[in-house]
Design a protein around this motif. Sequence first.
Motif, mmCIF file in Angstrom:
data_model
loop_
_atom_site.group_PDB
_atom_site.id
_atom_site.type_symbol
_atom_site.label_atom_id
_atom_site.label_comp_id
_atom_site.label_asym_id
_atom_site.label_seq_id
_atom_site.Cartn_x
_atom_site.Cartn_y
_atom_site.Cartn_z
ATOM 1 N N GLN A 168 0.413 -1.366 0.001
ATOM 2 C CA GLN A 168 -0.203 0.299 0.181
ATOM 3 C C GLN A 168 0.936 1.262 -0.004
ATOM 4 O OE1 GLN A 168 -2.413 0.523 3.630
ATOM 5 N NE2 GLN A 168 -2.093 3.115 3.038
ATOM 6 N N ASN A 169 0.233 2.527 -0.947
ATOM 7 C CA ASN A 169 1.277 3.183 -0.909
ATOM 8 C C ASN A 169 0.159 5.007 -0.696
ATOM 9 O OD1 ASN A 169 3.892 2.217 -0.746
ATOM 10 N ND2 ASN A 169 3.427 1.859 -3.509
ATOM 11 N N GLN A 170 0.379 4.860 -0.375
ATOM 12 C CA GLN A 170 -0.696 6.097 -0.074
ATOM 13 C C GLN A 170 0.231 7.825 0.044
ATOM 14 O OE1 GLN A 170 -4.135 6.800 2.544
ATOM 15 N NE2 GLN A 170 -4.829 8.969 1.476
ATOM 16 N N ALA A 171 -0.078 8.721 0.154
ATOM 17 C CA ALA A 171 0.506 10.647 0.157
ATOM 18 C C ALA A 171 0.224 11.413 -0.241
ATOM 19 C CB ALA A 171 2.326 10.265 0.348
ATOM 20 N N THR A 172 -0.090 12.524 0.455
ATOM 21 C CA THR A 172 -1.358 13.652 -0.011
ATOM 22 C C THR A 172 -0.250 14.767 -0.602
ATOM 23 O OG1 THR A 172 -2.203 14.636 2.136
ATOM 24 C CG2 THR A 172 -2.930 12.354 1.113
ATOM 25 N N GLY A 173 -0.379 15.687 -1.164
ATOM 26 C CA GLY A 173 0.064 17.046 -1.333
ATOM 27 C C GLY A 173 1.088 16.712 -1.699
ATOM 28 N N ASP A 174 2.415 17.352 -0.786
ATOM 29 C CA ASP A 174 3.839 17.598 -1.848
ATOM 30 C C ASP A 174 4.459 15.719 -1.292
ATOM 31 O OD1 ASP A 174 4.059 19.650 -3.368
ATOM 32 O OD2 ASP A 174 3.909 20.698 -1.834
ATOM 33 N N ILE A 207 0.579 10.375 4.853
ATOM 34 C CA ILE A 207 1.409 9.283 4.438
ATOM 35 C C ILE A 207 0.845 8.484 5.284
ATOM 36 C CG2 ILE A 207 3.989 8.522 4.764
ATOM 37 C CD1 ILE A 207 4.826 11.140 4.382
ATOM 38 N N SER A 208 0.606 7.096 4.525
ATOM 39 C CA SER A 208 0.103 5.748 5.207
ATOM 40 C C SER A 208 1.363 5.114 3.771
ATOM 41 C CB SER A 208 -1.705 6.029 4.588
ATOM 42 O OG SER A 208 -1.550 4.666 4.813
ATOM 43 N N VAL A 209 1.751 3.813 4.271
ATOM 44 C CA VAL A 209 2.181 2.976 3.967
ATOM 45 C C VAL A 209 2.652 1.892 4.942
ATOM 46 C CG1 VAL A 209 4.716 2.809 2.203
ATOM 47 C CG2 VAL A 209 4.105 4.816 2.780
ATOM 48 N N ARG A 210 2.223 1.056 3.847
ATOM 49 C CA ARG A 210 2.778 -0.334 4.058
ATOM 50 C C ARG A 210 3.248 -2.036 3.350
ATOM 51 N NH1 ARG A 210 -3.124 -4.043 5.992
ATOM 52 N NH2 ARG A 210 -1.975 -5.925 6.496
ATOM 53 N N ARG A 211 3.632 -2.725 3.714
ATOM 54 C CA ARG A 211 3.556 -3.785 2.861
ATOM 55 C C ARG A 211 4.422 -5.003 4.191
ATOM 56 N NH1 ARG A 211 7.355 -4.310 -2.512
ATOM 57 N NH2 ARG A 211 7.608 -5.843 -2.814
ATOM 58 N N GLU A 212 3.510 -5.693 3.303
ATOM 59 C CA GLU A 212 3.423 -6.982 4.539
ATOM 60 C C GLU A 212 3.843 -8.465 3.231
ATOM 61 O OE1 GLU A 212 0.079 -10.590 6.268
ATOM 62 O OE2 GLU A 212 -0.710 -8.201 6.234
ATOM 63 N N THR A 213 4.674 -9.526 4.286
ATOM 64 C CA THR A 213 5.423 -10.578 3.824
ATOM 65 C C THR A 213 5.169 -11.651 4.266
ATOM 66 O OG1 THR A 213 7.400 -10.008 4.252
ATOM 67 C CG2 THR A 213 7.207 -8.866 2.390
ATOM 68 N N GLY A 214 5.312 -12.839 3.928
ATOM 69 C CA GLY A 214 5.326 -13.675 4.666
ATOM 70 C C GLY A 214 5.172 -15.445 4.149
ATOM 71 N N TYR A 215 5.161 -16.710 4.672
ATOM 72 C CA TYR A 215 5.612 -17.386 4.314
ATOM 73 C C TYR A 215 3.920 -18.990 4.611
ATOM 74 C CZ TYR A 215 10.059 -16.633 3.238
ATOM 75 O OH TYR A 215 11.335 -16.219 2.976
ATOM 76 N N LEU A 216 4.195 -20.266 3.681
ATOM 77 C CA LEU A 216 2.306 -20.558 3.882
ATOM 78 C C LEU A 216 3.088 -22.084 3.722
ATOM 79 C CD1 LEU A 216 1.483 -18.379 0.987
ATOM 80 C CD2 LEU A 216 -0.159 -18.908 2.694
#
Length: 362
Positions: A168-174, A207-216
């Motif tokens: 996820q990537n979110q950033a407003t304005g500059d 600003i809102s940034v997220r990354r999720e990684t994992g294993y099954l």
Amino acid sequence: MAADQSIQPARSGAEHPELDMLEAIHEKNQSMAWQSRADALQGLSKTVSKQRNEILSDDLRRKIRTAIMKERSGDVRGPGDRFRSLIAAEQVGVDFSALKKIQDAAHRQVATTFAGASNRFRYSETVVGSSPDWFASPPPIIWTPLPDPNREKVFRPPFMGSWDRFIQNQATGDGRVIANDSYLDGTSRLGSKIVARNHDASDVDIISVRRETGYLVRFKTLRTGILQVKADLQSLYCHHSVVTEDEFGWSDFNASTRSRLVLAVFWNWEDVDPANETSDQWFVAGISCSGDGESYPGDTTQVQPGQRRIVNLYTTMAIEENVKVWIYVGLADEIWAFLNDVSIDIAIDSSWLLNSLSVRSI
């Protein structure tokens, strides 16, 4: 208000029809959930900006900036821009009390949106140790000729699948998202590097940034009960950073970095949601800070390299005997900031090894 925002499709490193279906279901569900939150935050930013402009219009801001520039001198012992901006704002009649009420209300709303309601009951236990602890005692597994429902089934690398589950990537304005990269290698490594900045937060920005990684792994239940999943992880490096700079005397911000350890169990492929999902909300507590932007935490080492953490995660519902399920364990890294005339650099750079997963029904 311009916005830099996106959500990218998840990717897994396993060739399995059920996992393909799982990815498609999850991507659709998360896209809707993420878009809903992104729209809510965008709406909050616009609302707060409008309310603030009723008290502090663009014309007043220009007058204050002009006054600051005129009074600047080369004497470093003299008052700074922050002090001069407060004096200038007071002279033009800015209602600081009303401005503070708007800012406080906005911070409460955005903190609830990002962090969610606090949960007093945690479905996890954490043990902190170092590498030699593993050799101090044998693994808690005794092999028997027949499957024993009281014993854990231990999975070690390479696991049955890897999943770059959420981006996820979110950033407003500059604001700009500089990096959102995964350390997932398909064997045992997980984590991410996420970096964002806003060097001209002259309005109310998010600003809102997220990354999720994992294993099954694939697991067949031997009895009816909740699942206990023990994740054994070791830190390679874990840095969280927040650097700020205030632009005016009434500047304020709220920012946070956090890493959650997530457990999800899937078995019904017709469901829109994972069958059950829980998490250790504070696997890495990270940074939580607010203020006027003049002081900031800077770069911090949250977990020492080589430190080992064993986390017991539990499902919140029972699963019947002789049911085959997919169990996912992943690391969700998230940074967010709510800015009011504050410039910011915010980042997480975190990489871990998943040594093993131990699963049983209890």
